[in-house]
Enzyme design. Sequence first.
Site, PDB file in Angstrom:
ATOM      1  CB  THR A 152      -1.047  -9.628  12.030  1.00  0.00           C
ATOM      2  OG1 THR A 152      -2.643  -9.376  13.096  1.00  0.00           O
ATOM      3  CG2 THR A 152      -0.702 -11.227  12.554  1.00  0.00           C
ATOM      4  N   GLY A 179       0.124  -6.057   1.430  1.00  0.00           N
ATOM      5  CA  GLY A 179      -0.931  -4.842   0.688  1.00  0.00           C
ATOM      6  C   GLY A 179      -0.716  -3.882  -0.126  1.00  0.00           C
ATOM      7  CB  SER A 236       1.203 -11.283   0.688  1.00  0.00           C
ATOM      8  OG  SER A 236       1.169 -12.504  -1.052  1.00  0.00           O
ATOM      9  CB  CYS A 237       1.408 -14.627   3.987  1.00  0.00           C
ATOM     10  SG  CYS A 237       0.010 -13.674   3.480  1.00  0.00           S
ATOM     11  NE  ARG A 286      -5.114 -15.468   7.792  1.00  0.00           N
ATOM     12  CZ  ARG A 286      -5.192 -14.450   6.519  1.00  0.00           C
ATOM     13  NH1 ARG A 286      -6.007 -14.318   5.604  1.00  0.00           N
ATOM     14  NH2 ARG A 286      -4.522 -13.151   6.609  1.00  0.00           N
ATOM     15  CG  HIS A 313      -2.310 -15.483  -4.519  1.00  0.00           C
ATOM     16  ND1 HIS A 313      -3.015 -15.800  -4.592  1.00  0.00           N
ATOM     17  CD2 HIS A 313      -2.354 -14.592  -3.434  1.00  0.00           C
ATOM     18  CE1 HIS A 313      -4.289 -15.486  -3.666  1.00  0.00           C
ATOM     19  NE2 HIS A 313      -3.303 -15.214  -3.115  1.00  0.00           N
ATOM     20  CG  HIS A 355      -1.927 -18.848   3.398  1.00  0.00           C
ATOM     21  ND1 HIS A 355      -3.474 -18.213   3.201  1.00  0.00           N
ATOM     22  CD2 HIS A 355      -1.345 -17.845   3.754  1.00  0.00           C
ATOM     23  CE1 HIS A 355      -3.201 -16.908   3.970  1.00  0.00           C
ATOM     24  NE2 HIS A 355      -2.113 -17.267   4.239  1.00  0.00           N
ATOM     25  CD  GLN A 402      -2.007 -16.820   8.566  1.00  0.00           C
ATOM     26  OE1 GLN A 402      -1.660 -18.002   8.216  1.00  0.00           O
ATOM     27  NE2 GLN A 402      -3.058 -16.954   9.181  1.00  0.00           N
TER      28      GLN A 402
HETATM   29  P1  NAD Z   1      -3.609  -5.380  11.454  1.00  0.00           P
HETATM   30  O1  NAD Z   1      -4.841  -4.961  11.004  1.00  0.00           O
HETATM   31  O2  NAD Z   1      -3.188  -6.409  12.023  1.00  0.00           O
HETATM   32  O3  NAD Z   1      -2.614  -4.566  11.807  1.00  0.00           O
HETATM   33  C1  NAD Z   1      -2.398  -3.153  11.466  1.00  0.00           C
HETATM   34  C2  NAD Z   1      -2.245  -1.834  12.142  1.00  0.00           C
HETATM   35  O4  NAD Z   1      -2.195  -0.701  12.227  1.00  0.00           O
HETATM   36  C3  NAD Z   1      -3.594  -2.374  14.097  1.00  0.00           C
HETATM   37  O5  NAD Z   1      -2.844  -2.356  15.203  1.00  0.00           O
HETATM   38  C4  NAD Z   1      -4.503  -0.760  13.174  1.00  0.00           C
HETATM   39  O6  NAD Z   1      -4.294  -0.064  14.431  1.00  0.00           O
HETATM   40  C5  NAD Z   1      -2.977   0.186  12.615  1.00  0.00           C
HETATM   41  N1  NAD Z   1      -3.345   1.453  11.714  1.00  0.00           N
HETATM   42  C6  NAD Z   1      -4.347   0.923  11.439  1.00  0.00           C
HETATM   43  N2  NAD Z   1      -5.101   2.087  10.826  1.00  0.00           N
HETATM   44  C7  NAD Z   1      -2.774   3.537  10.877  1.00  0.00           C
HETATM   45  C8  NAD Z   1      -2.622   4.494  11.174  1.00  0.00           C
HETATM   46  N3  NAD Z   1      -3.567   5.216   9.752  1.00  0.00           N
HETATM   47  N4  NAD Z   1      -2.251   4.811  11.491  1.00  0.00           N
HETATM   48  C9  NAD Z   1      -0.941   3.422  12.010  1.00  0.00           C
HETATM   49  N5  NAD Z   1      -1.465   2.305  12.965  1.00  0.00           N
HETATM   50  C10 NAD Z   1      -2.881   2.483  11.799  1.00  0.00           C
HETATM   51  O7  NAD Z   1      -2.857  -5.371   9.590  1.00  0.00           O
HETATM   52  P2  NAD Z   1      -2.103  -6.459   9.658  1.00  0.00           P
HETATM   53  O8  NAD Z   1      -2.382  -7.917   9.123  1.00  0.00           O
HETATM   54  O9  NAD Z   1      -0.464  -6.633  10.500  1.00  0.00           O
HETATM   55  O10 NAD Z   1      -1.655  -6.296   8.079  1.00  0.00           O
HETATM   56  C11 NAD Z   1      -0.288  -5.384   8.362  1.00  0.00           C
HETATM   57  C12 NAD Z   1       0.140  -5.052   6.568  1.00  0.00           C
HETATM   58  O11 NAD Z   1       0.342  -6.952   6.396  1.00  0.00           O
HETATM   59  C13 NAD Z   1      -0.744  -5.607   5.054  1.00  0.00           C
HETATM   60  O12 NAD Z   1      -0.428  -4.811   4.305  1.00  0.00           O
HETATM   61  C14 NAD Z   1      -1.023  -6.745   4.792  1.00  0.00           C
HETATM   62  O13 NAD Z   1      -1.585  -7.097   3.439  1.00  0.00           O
HETATM   63  C15 NAD Z   1       0.714  -7.481   5.024  1.00  0.00           C
HETATM   64  N6  NAD Z   1       0.686  -8.659   5.556  1.00  0.00           N
HETATM   65  C16 NAD Z   1      -0.260  -9.346   6.332  1.00  0.00           C
HETATM   66  C17 NAD Z   1      -0.569 -10.517   6.833  1.00  0.00           C
HETATM   67  C18 NAD Z   1      -1.435 -11.707   7.783  1.00  0.00           C
HETATM   68  O14 NAD Z   1      -2.192 -12.491   6.963  1.00  0.00           O
HETATM   69  N7  NAD Z   1      -1.890 -11.128   8.536  1.00  0.00           N
HETATM   70  C19 NAD Z   1       0.719 -11.708   6.119  1.00  0.00           C
HETATM   71  C20 NAD Z   1       1.682 -10.841   5.126  1.00  0.00           C
HETATM   72  C21 NAD Z   1       1.602  -9.400   4.904  1.00  0.00           C
END
Ligand code: NAD
Length: 335
Positions: free
Chosen positions: A13, A111, A140-141, A169, A195, A221, A300
């Site tokens: 994402t 995260g 974070s977001c 969300r 938070h 959110h 987010q």
């Molecule tokens: P996600 O699950 O959508 O994406 C993570 C990606 O990493 C996936 O493509 C997965 O296949 C890959 N992956 C898993 N293990 C791996 C490894 N060992 N090596 C390489 N790739 C690997 O997660 P996300 O939502 O994009 O979240 C990523 C980070 O961003 C987290 O720290 C999360 O807390 C933070 N974040 C997320 C959001 C959100 O709303 N989605 C918002 C802000 C911050």
Amino acid sequence: MVKAKIAVNGYGTIGKRVADAVQAQDDMEVIGVSKTKPNYEAAVAHQKGYDIYAPAENAGAFEKAGMPIAGTIEEMVEKAELVVDCTPGGVGEANKPMYEKAGVKAIWQGGESHPLAGFSFNAASNYEGALGRDLVRVVSCNTTGLCRVIFPIDRELGVKKVRVTLARRAVDPNDVKKGPINAIVPDPIKLPSHHGPDIKSVLPHINITTAAMKIPTTLMHLHTVNMEVNTDCTAEDIKKIFGSQSRIRFVGQGIGSTAEIIEFARDMGRPRNDMWENCIWPESITVHEKEFYFFQAIHQESIVVPENVDAIRAMMELESDGAKSIQKTNKALGF
Ligand code: NAD
């Protein structure tokens, strides 16, 4: 111009958005993205022309799927000057020795915990503190959305205290495995939520507590923010301060919900209906003595994306002035 060489480890994402945002800049480029499996996201990365790196044991699966990998994740890291780690929360920590071994700079996402990088970043609040750093965490977001409103109010009026209720969300739109689908979940039940302390990782002097719940929606959110300030002010003063921030957008014109914000982003032709700005309803800004309230919605999936670009620019010392970096990032993305 020689472009900074950026790798994106974890093309999910956040990772896929960060990759596209980096590629849109003229002072940095994506040298590779990592995927663990050859799924639909990997197929799009391949179509976009990104070099894909994967664990060595999965190379055959990528080959079979018609998207041969350019190398292993370790090899990608070796080629980069800076890695943006966008692996799932808690996974990124394990990658630290790999980055240290390769001698590359690294950015983690919200995260991961603050001590992993030792510096938590928000472009408006502390860009200059990230200049030349090797390790940074982009918050974070929710924390990004709150820093963007607390920092300018503190600078102009002095913040006495902040109290926030976050309706979060439940999951991202593509996540079919988690819920809730018919419940409101105080999360966590024991208050305050994490938070508030996370805001303090960027703005340590702010008196803040927060309460959060998960609600059955995937779009955005919604924060109810209450701030007490040290200086007399009117709603117009608050609007003027928020209006001066390029990553804050006022919403109105019939937009009365997160659903309509996302539709608006679609109508504007934003990639993946991304809304990089905090969306504040100016009508909601209500002042009572030295205290004011407002509603803001936070997308987010995309709000941290421009922040990652600015963090790269600071760490690589491509621009020493935070305001200039923010402007450059916004322009390249098409704010
Ligand atoms: P996600 O699950 O959508 O994406 C993570 C990606 O990493 C996936 O493509 C997965 O296949 C890959 N992956 C898993 N293990 C791996 C490894 N060992 N090596 C390489 N790739 C690997 O997660 P996300 O939502 O994009 O979240 C990523 C980070 O961003 C987290 O720290 C999360 O807390 C933070 N974040 C997320 C959001 C959100 O709303 N989605 C918002 C802000 C911050």
